[in-house]
Design a protein around this motif. Structure first.
Motif, PDB file in Angstrom:
ATOM      1  N   VAL A  27     -14.056 -14.431   1.765  1.00 35.37           N
ATOM      2  CA  VAL A  27     -14.463 -13.235   1.707  1.00 35.37           C
ATOM      3  C   VAL A  27     -12.336 -12.192   3.099  1.00 35.37           C
ATOM      4  N   ALA A  28     -12.340 -12.923   3.604  1.00 33.21           N
ATOM      5  CA  ALA A  28     -11.646 -12.748   4.701  1.00 33.21           C
ATOM      6  C   ALA A  28      -9.980 -13.382   3.501  1.00 33.21           C
ATOM      7  N   THR A  29      -9.891 -13.721   2.954  1.00 32.95           N
ATOM      8  CA  THR A  29      -9.221 -13.812   2.124  1.00 32.95           C
ATOM      9  C   THR A  29      -8.565 -12.215   0.864  1.00 32.95           C
ATOM     10  N   ALA A  30      -9.831 -12.205   0.500  1.00 29.11           N
ATOM     11  CA  ALA A  30      -9.557 -10.913  -0.382  1.00 29.11           C
ATOM     12  C   ALA A  30      -9.460  -9.983   0.773  1.00 29.11           C
ATOM     13  N   ALA A  31     -10.600  -9.800   1.635  1.00 26.32           N
ATOM     14  CA  ALA A  31     -10.031  -8.748   2.516  1.00 26.32           C
ATOM     15  C   ALA A  31      -8.212  -8.385   3.477  1.00 26.32           C
ATOM     16  N   ILE A  32      -7.545  -9.252   3.273  1.00 28.91           N
ATOM     17  CA  ILE A  32      -6.136  -9.712   3.471  1.00 28.91           C
ATOM     18  C   ILE A  32      -5.283  -9.546   2.673  1.00 28.91           C
ATOM     19  N   LEU A  33      -5.851  -9.888   1.292  1.00 30.92           N
ATOM     20  CA  LEU A  33      -5.242  -9.492   0.376  1.00 30.92           C
ATOM     21  C   LEU A  33      -4.301  -7.594   0.278  1.00 30.92           C
ATOM     22  N   ARG A  64      -3.307  -2.607  -1.046  1.00 30.11           N
ATOM     23  CA  ARG A  64      -3.399  -0.762  -0.629  1.00 30.11           C
ATOM     24  C   ARG A  64      -2.068  -0.233   0.111  1.00 30.11           C
ATOM     25  N   GLY A  65      -2.197   1.105  -1.098  1.00 29.36           N
ATOM     26  CA  GLY A  65      -1.175   1.497  -0.151  1.00 29.36           C
ATOM     27  C   GLY A  65       0.377   1.131  -0.637  1.00 29.36           C
ATOM     28  N   SER A  66       0.177   0.136  -1.798  1.00 35.85           N
ATOM     29  CA  SER A  66       1.291  -0.447  -2.191  1.00 35.85           C
ATOM     30  C   SER A  66       1.707   0.052  -3.557  1.00 35.85           C
ATOM     31  N   VAL A  67       3.528  -0.066  -3.119  1.00 35.03           N
ATOM     32  CA  VAL A  67       3.568   0.217  -5.306  1.00 35.03           C
ATOM     33  C   VAL A  67       2.602  -0.124  -5.951  1.00 35.03           C
ATOM     34  N   LEU A  68       2.137  -1.660  -5.908  1.00 34.97           N
ATOM     35  CA  LEU A  68       1.398  -1.950  -6.873  1.00 34.97           C
ATOM     36  C   LEU A  68       0.108  -1.115  -7.676  1.00 34.97           C
ATOM     37  N   LEU A  69      -0.265  -0.708  -6.976  1.00 36.35           N
ATOM     38  CA  LEU A  69      -1.814   0.245  -7.112  1.00 36.35           C
ATOM     39  C   LEU A  69      -1.026   1.379  -7.267  1.00 36.35           C
ATOM     40  N   PRO A  70      -1.601   2.137  -7.714  1.00 37.12           N
ATOM     41  CA  PRO A  70      -1.405   3.555  -8.324  1.00 37.12           C
ATOM     42  C   PRO A  70      -1.456   4.380  -6.469  1.00 37.12           C
ATOM     43  N   PRO A  71      -1.169   5.575  -6.261  1.00 36.30           N
ATOM     44  CA  PRO A  71      -1.857   6.538  -5.363  1.00 36.30           C
ATOM     45  C   PRO A  71      -3.418   6.978  -5.505  1.00 36.30           C
ATOM     46  N   GLY A  72      -3.665   6.694  -4.232  1.00 39.60           N
ATOM     47  CA  GLY A  72      -5.343   7.279  -3.965  1.00 39.60           C
ATOM     48  C   GLY A  72      -6.296   6.468  -5.352  1.00 39.60           C
ATOM     49  N   PHE A  73      -5.859   5.379  -5.097  1.00 38.69           N
ATOM     50  CA  PHE A  73      -6.561   4.066  -5.701  1.00 38.69           C
ATOM     51  C   PHE A  73      -8.075   3.808  -4.815  1.00 38.69           C
TER      52      PHE A  73
END
Length: 428
Positions: free
Chosen positions: A179-185, A190-199
Motif C-alpha cells: 500500500v505504501a509503495t503504491a501511494a508513494i508511486l 500524479r500531476g506529472s507528464v506521464l499522466l494526462p491533466p485531471g487524470f
C-alpha cells in the motif's frame, strides 16, 4: 517415491532394522565410517504417503534424537516391488515433515520477500494506471505472497509457533508495504507528464473493478486458498496458484495506495476492505483444509491444545470475514442499483423512440449520474437525455415532465431529468 535415509547412532541399528521389518519395508544398510557418532546409514524407499507413518514408528520405537532422518524425492524407481508398497501406503498427500519443510522454503528471507513484493507492486500500480490487465498479471508472477499465506496456516496446524508468527508478520507487513509503495508511486506520478491533466483514477476500468467489489470476489480468495493448500500437500506445481493468490491481494492493495495518493477515502475503504477479506479468506481456507487433510502436531499430547487454538482462529476469521462482507454486500447492492437504474433508463428510452405518442422524436444519448454513494445518501439519479427532432417542431412546456414520469415509472426511482432538444436533418 521417497528415499528415507536414517543416520543410525551407535548401538541403535537393531532397533532401526526391527522397526523397518515391522513396517514391512525394504531397506539397505551402509556402514558409516565418516563419524564415530553413527554406525550405519539405512536407506528405505517408500511412497510419499508412507513417510509420515514410518518416521512416527521410528520415533515411537525410541530412535535417539541425535540421529538424522533425511527424506529426498526419488525421481525414478525401477523395481517391481514398488507396486506392493504403493498398495500398502495409499494416499496423495505428503508427510507432515515434508509439509513443514516446504512451508519454510516457501516463505523466503525477509530481504528477498520485500524486494520482490515492492517490485511486484510497482509493476501492478503501473498496470492499474495504464488499465493493462496483462501488466497486472505479469506483476503477480513476481509477487511472493503464496509462501507466507501457507506458512502461517501450516505453523498453526503442526504447532510451530515460529513458522506461524513469521507467516503472519510477512503477510501483514508485506501488504502494508505494498500500500505504501503504491501511494508513494502514485504521489510521484500524479500531476506529472506521464499522466494526462485531471487524470481521475476512479474512471480507470481496472481500478473501478477493485473499488466496486462484490461478494463474488470471495470466490477468488477462497479458491486461491484451496488451490494453494492442494498444490502444497500434493507436491504439485505452485507457480500459477501463487499468481492467483497474488491477484487477490496485490492489485487491491495497490489500488488502496493510489486512493491515498489521490485523496479518495472511498477508494481506500473499498479497496482496503477487499484486501482484508481476501487475506482472511485465504488463511481461513488454508487452515481448514490442512486440518481436514489429517495434519496434526508431532506430539499427540499437543493435539487438543492445537485444536482449541485452531477453533479460536477460525472463529475470529469467520467473524471478521462476515463483518467485512457486510461492506462487500453493501457495495454489491449499491452497484446493482446503479446499474439497474442505468439499464432501465436505456431500455425505456429505446421504447419511447418507437412509441407513436412521441412522433418522430428520437431519444439518443443518455447520461446517468448515479454513484454508489448516492444509493445510501438518498441523492436522486440525474439523467440527461438527448432528443433529436425534425426542424421546426416544438414540444409542449411539460415535455420534460412527461419524459421524467416515463423514466420514473420504468426505474421505480425518483429522478432529476434534463432534456436536450436538437433539431436534426438526415439525408440518404
Amino acid at each position: 517415491m521417497r528415499l528415507v535415509q536414517v543416520f543410525v547412532p551407535e548401538g541403535e541399528l537393531d532397533l532401526v532394522l526391527e522397526t523397518a521389518d515391522a513396517a514391512g519395508v525394504d531397506y539397505a544398510v551402509s556402514a558409516e565410517t565418516s563419524h564415530d557418532e553413527f554406525e550405519a546409514l539405512v536407506s528405505i524407499p517408500v511412497p510419499p504417503a508412507g513417510v509420515e507413518p514410518l518416521v512416527a514408528e521410528f520415533r515411537d520405537a525410541g530412535l535417539a534424537d541425535a540421529s538424522y532422518t533425511v527424506v529426498t524425492a526419488a525421481e525414478t524407481v525401477v523395481s517391481e516391488r514398488t507396486d506392493d508398497l504403493q498398495g500398502r501406503f495409499t494416499g496423495t498427500r505428503i508427510s507432515r515433515e515434508e509439509l513443514q519443510a516446504q512451508a519454510v522454503d516457501l516463505a523466503p528471507a525477509a530481504s528477498t520477500y520485500y524486494v520482490l513484493l515492492i517490485v511486484s507492486t510497482i509493476i501492478a500500480t503501473a498496470g492499474l494506471l495504464l488499465d493493462s490487465a496483462a501488466t497486472i498479471i505479469g506483476a503477480m508472477v513476481v509477487a511472493p505472497l503464496m509462501g507466507p499465506a501457507l506458512a502461517a496456516s501450516v505453523g498453526v496446524v503442526v504447532d510451530d509457533d515460529d513458522l506461524a508468527q513469521r507467516g503472519v508478520i510477512l503477510q501483514v507487513v508485506g501488504l502494508l508495504a505494498a500500500v505504501a509503495t503504491a501511494a508513494i508511486l502514485g504521489w510521484l506520478l500524479r500531476g506529472s507528464v506521464l499522466l494526462p491533466p485531471g487524470f481521475d483514477i476512479t474512471t480507470v476500468p481496472q481500478i473501478q473493478e477493485r473499488i466496486t467489489p462484490n461478494v463474488l470476489a470471495l470466490f477468488l480468495a477462497l479458491g486461491s486458498g484451496i488451490a494453494g493448500v492442494i498444490s502444497l500437500i500434493r507436491d504439485v506445481g505452485s507457480v500459477l496458484v501463487g499468481v492467483a493468490i497474488a491477484v487477490a491481494l496485490i492489485p487491491p492493495a495497490a489500488t488502496a495506495g493510489l486512493g491515498i495518493a489521490w485523496g479518495h477515502p472511498d477508494v481506500v475503504v473499498t479497496a482496503g476492505t477487499l484486501v482484508l477479506v481476501n487475506l482472511l479468506s485465504i488463511n481461513l481456507t488454508a487452515l481448514l483444509l490442512l486440518w481436514l487433510s489429517g495434519y496434526r502436531p508431532q506430539r499427540t499430547g499437543s493435539v487438543d491444545r492445537v485444536y482449541g487454538r485452531l477453533r479460536a482462529r477460525v472463529t475470529v476469521l469467520v467473524v471478521a470475514i462476515a463483518v467485512l462482507s457486510l461492506v462487500l454486500g453493501g457495495v454489491t447492492y449499491g452497484t446493482y442499483q446503479t446499474a439497474a437504474v442505468e439499464h432501465d433508463v436505456q431500455t425505456e428510452l429505446a421504447a419511447m423512440s418507437d412509441d407513436p405518442a412521441f412522433g418522430d422524436l428520437e431519444f439518443q444519448d443518455v447520461s446517468v449520474q448515479y454513484e454508489l454513494i448516492d444509493v445510501y445518501t438518498g441523492d436522486q439519479p440525474a439523467v440527461t437525455v438527448l432528443v433529436e427532432r425534425p426542424p421546426g417542431e416544438t414540444e409542449s412546456p411539460d415535455f420534460v415532465e412527461v419524459v421524467r414520469e416515463r423514466l420514473e415509472s420504468a426505474t421505480g426511482t425518483q429522478l432529476e431529468v434534463a432534456t436536450e432538444l436538437v433539431d436534426t436533418q438526415r439525408s440518404g
